[in-house]
Design a protein around this motif. Structure first.
Motif, PDB file in Angstrom:
ATOM      1  N   GLN A 157     -37.642 -38.249   5.748  1.00  0.00           N
ATOM      2  CA  GLN A 157     -37.220 -38.418   4.395  1.00  0.00           C
ATOM      3  C   GLN A 157     -35.798 -38.870   4.384  1.00  0.00           C
ATOM      4  O   GLN A 157     -35.492 -39.786   3.631  1.00  0.00           O
ATOM      5  CB  GLN A 157     -37.429 -37.118   3.563  1.00  0.00           C
ATOM      6  CG  GLN A 157     -38.922 -36.626   3.409  1.00  0.00           C
ATOM      7  CD  GLN A 157     -38.926 -35.378   2.591  1.00  0.00           C
ATOM      8  OE1 GLN A 157     -38.287 -34.650   2.668  1.00  0.00           O
ATOM      9  NE2 GLN A 157     -40.312 -35.396   1.911  1.00  0.00           N
ATOM     10  N   LEU A 158     -35.037 -38.203   5.182  1.00  0.00           N
ATOM     11  CA  LEU A 158     -33.707 -38.364   5.035  1.00  0.00           C
ATOM     12  C   LEU A 158     -33.273 -39.791   5.824  1.00  0.00           C
ATOM     13  O   LEU A 158     -32.517 -40.622   5.163  1.00  0.00           O
ATOM     14  CB  LEU A 158     -32.805 -37.470   5.919  1.00  0.00           C
ATOM     15  CG  LEU A 158     -32.374 -36.207   5.282  1.00  0.00           C
ATOM     16  CD1 LEU A 158     -32.123 -35.052   6.561  1.00  0.00           C
ATOM     17  CD2 LEU A 158     -31.840 -36.131   4.021  1.00  0.00           C
ATOM     18  N   GLU A 159     -34.136 -40.158   6.535  1.00  0.00           N
ATOM     19  CA  GLU A 159     -34.121 -41.851   7.246  1.00  0.00           C
ATOM     20  C   GLU A 159     -34.826 -42.741   6.182  1.00  0.00           C
ATOM     21  O   GLU A 159     -34.883 -43.937   6.547  1.00  0.00           O
ATOM     22  CB  GLU A 159     -34.676 -41.634   8.455  1.00  0.00           C
ATOM     23  CG  GLU A 159     -33.813 -40.953   9.491  1.00  0.00           C
ATOM     24  CD  GLU A 159     -32.814 -41.638   9.917  1.00  0.00           C
ATOM     25  OE1 GLU A 159     -32.563 -42.780  10.115  1.00  0.00           O
ATOM     26  OE2 GLU A 159     -31.740 -40.783  10.467  1.00  0.00           O
ATOM     27  N   GLY A 160     -35.480 -42.336   5.318  1.00  0.00           N
ATOM     28  CA  GLY A 160     -36.496 -42.951   4.337  1.00  0.00           C
ATOM     29  C   GLY A 160     -37.412 -43.877   4.895  1.00  0.00           C
ATOM     30  O   GLY A 160     -37.808 -45.007   4.594  1.00  0.00           O
ATOM     31  N   LEU A 161     -37.968 -43.398   6.273  1.00  0.00           N
ATOM     32  CA  LEU A 161     -38.947 -43.768   6.746  1.00  0.00           C
ATOM     33  C   LEU A 161     -40.461 -43.846   5.971  1.00  0.00           C
ATOM     34  O   LEU A 161     -41.208 -44.652   6.135  1.00  0.00           O
ATOM     35  CB  LEU A 161     -38.949 -43.182   8.297  1.00  0.00           C
ATOM     36  CG  LEU A 161     -37.972 -43.226   9.071  1.00  0.00           C
ATOM     37  CD1 LEU A 161     -38.182 -42.717  10.396  1.00  0.00           C
ATOM     38  CD2 LEU A 161     -37.756 -44.722   9.391  1.00  0.00           C
ATOM     39  N   ASP A 162     -40.499 -42.843   5.378  1.00  0.00           N
ATOM     40  CA  ASP A 162     -41.868 -42.720   4.659  1.00  0.00           C
ATOM     41  C   ASP A 162     -41.733 -41.685   3.556  1.00  0.00           C
ATOM     42  O   ASP A 162     -40.997 -40.820   3.371  1.00  0.00           O
ATOM     43  CB  ASP A 162     -43.110 -42.872   5.308  1.00  0.00           C
ATOM     44  CG  ASP A 162     -43.200 -41.525   5.920  1.00  0.00           C
ATOM     45  OD1 ASP A 162     -43.905 -41.382   6.963  1.00  0.00           O
ATOM     46  OD2 ASP A 162     -42.382 -40.413   6.197  1.00  0.00           O
ATOM     47  N   LEU A 163     -42.676 -41.685   2.610  1.00  0.00           N
ATOM     48  CA  LEU A 163     -42.658 -40.546   1.461  1.00  0.00           C
ATOM     49  C   LEU A 163     -43.468 -39.615   2.163  1.00  0.00           C
ATOM     50  O   LEU A 163     -44.802 -39.934   2.257  1.00  0.00           O
ATOM     51  CB  LEU A 163     -43.135 -41.238   0.218  1.00  0.00           C
ATOM     52  CG  LEU A 163     -42.245 -42.146  -0.426  1.00  0.00           C
ATOM     53  CD1 LEU A 163     -43.003 -42.680  -1.734  1.00  0.00           C
ATOM     54  CD2 LEU A 163     -40.933 -41.550  -0.821  1.00  0.00           C
ATOM     55  N   VAL A 164     -43.142 -38.517   2.518  1.00  0.00           N
ATOM     56  CA  VAL A 164     -44.165 -37.503   3.089  1.00  0.00           C
ATOM     57  C   VAL A 164     -44.312 -36.479   1.872  1.00  0.00           C
ATOM     58  O   VAL A 164     -43.443 -35.885   1.275  1.00  0.00           O
ATOM     59  CB  VAL A 164     -43.327 -37.017   4.335  1.00  0.00           C
ATOM     60  CG1 VAL A 164     -44.165 -35.563   5.053  1.00  0.00           C
ATOM     61  CG2 VAL A 164     -42.873 -38.015   5.162  1.00  0.00           C
ATOM     62  N   GLU A 165     -45.431 -36.017   1.973  1.00  0.00           N
ATOM     63  CA  GLU A 165     -46.169 -34.955   0.916  1.00  0.00           C
ATOM     64  C   GLU A 165     -45.715 -33.610   1.621  1.00  0.00           C
ATOM     65  O   GLU A 165     -45.816 -33.628   2.843  1.00  0.00           O
ATOM     66  CB  GLU A 165     -47.643 -35.015   0.906  1.00  0.00           C
ATOM     67  CG  GLU A 165     -48.104 -36.300   0.090  1.00  0.00           C
ATOM     68  CD  GLU A 165     -49.573 -36.103   0.163  1.00  0.00           C
ATOM     69  OE1 GLU A 165     -50.055 -35.764   1.308  1.00  0.00           O
ATOM     70  OE2 GLU A 165     -50.107 -36.734  -0.837  1.00  0.00           O
TER      71      GLU A 165
END
Length: 172
Positions: A157-165
């Motif tokens: 999330q911090l790296e903006g790699l994907d939106l994780v539920e």
């Protein structure tokens, strides 16, 4: 006594026939073909349904045993602990597992791990399952594995790699 599966859920102790049958009833589900129009997908088998599967197979194979739902219930409760080999084979076929699951501790563990993995795959995406199995192979507990998963999710999330539920947002 209950054990904890690698995914952290309590499971019956798998050192008795009753415990093994309880594990199968808890974890093996009817196929889409076996479900009726009004049945809830993912529901558990009933004892009667397993008896019916065994008896249906016996109708087309004269060497196959028949069995009553009451007898399966006795085995499941631990009242009957030494059934005939033909009943063990029939129960294994009805659940779609290796017959060794019901009689050999090594096979029991292998089948249990396979069923746990399949259940995890149904509940989580493959990436999380792979991470969990790698962590388990390293000897880490289920609690530690969950913590590492949460750290990895937060880092992504911090790296903006994907939106994780979050785990609570995932469908079960």
């Amino acid at each position: 006594m209950a054990e904890q599966s690698p995914c952290g859920a309590d499971v019956p102790a798998l050192d008795t026939l009753a415990g093994k049958l309880e594990f199968l009833f808890d974890n093996i589900r009817p196929t889409a073909d076996e479900l009726g129009a009004n049945d809830e997908p993912g529901r558990r088998y009933t004892i009667r349904e397993i008896a019916n599967k065994i008896n249906k197979a016996a109708a087309s194979d004269p060497d196959a045993p028949t069995i009553s739902a009451a007898y399966i219930g006795e085995m499941r409760r631990g009242v009957t602990t030494d059934p005939r080999a033909s009943h063990i084979l029939a129960l294994a076929r009805a659940f779609g597992v290796d017959p060794g699951f019901l009689i050999d501790r090594r096979v029991t563990r292998v089948v249990q791990e396979q069923i746990d993995l399949l259940n995890e795959l149904r509940q989580l995406d493959v990436r999380h399952v792979a991470l969990r199995w790698v962590l388990r192979e390293q000897g880490l507990s289920a609690d530690t594995s969950r913590l590492i998963e949460q750290i990895v999710e937060r880092c992504r999330q911090l790296e903006g790699l994907d939106l994780v539920e979050t785990r609570s947002d995932r469908p079960q």
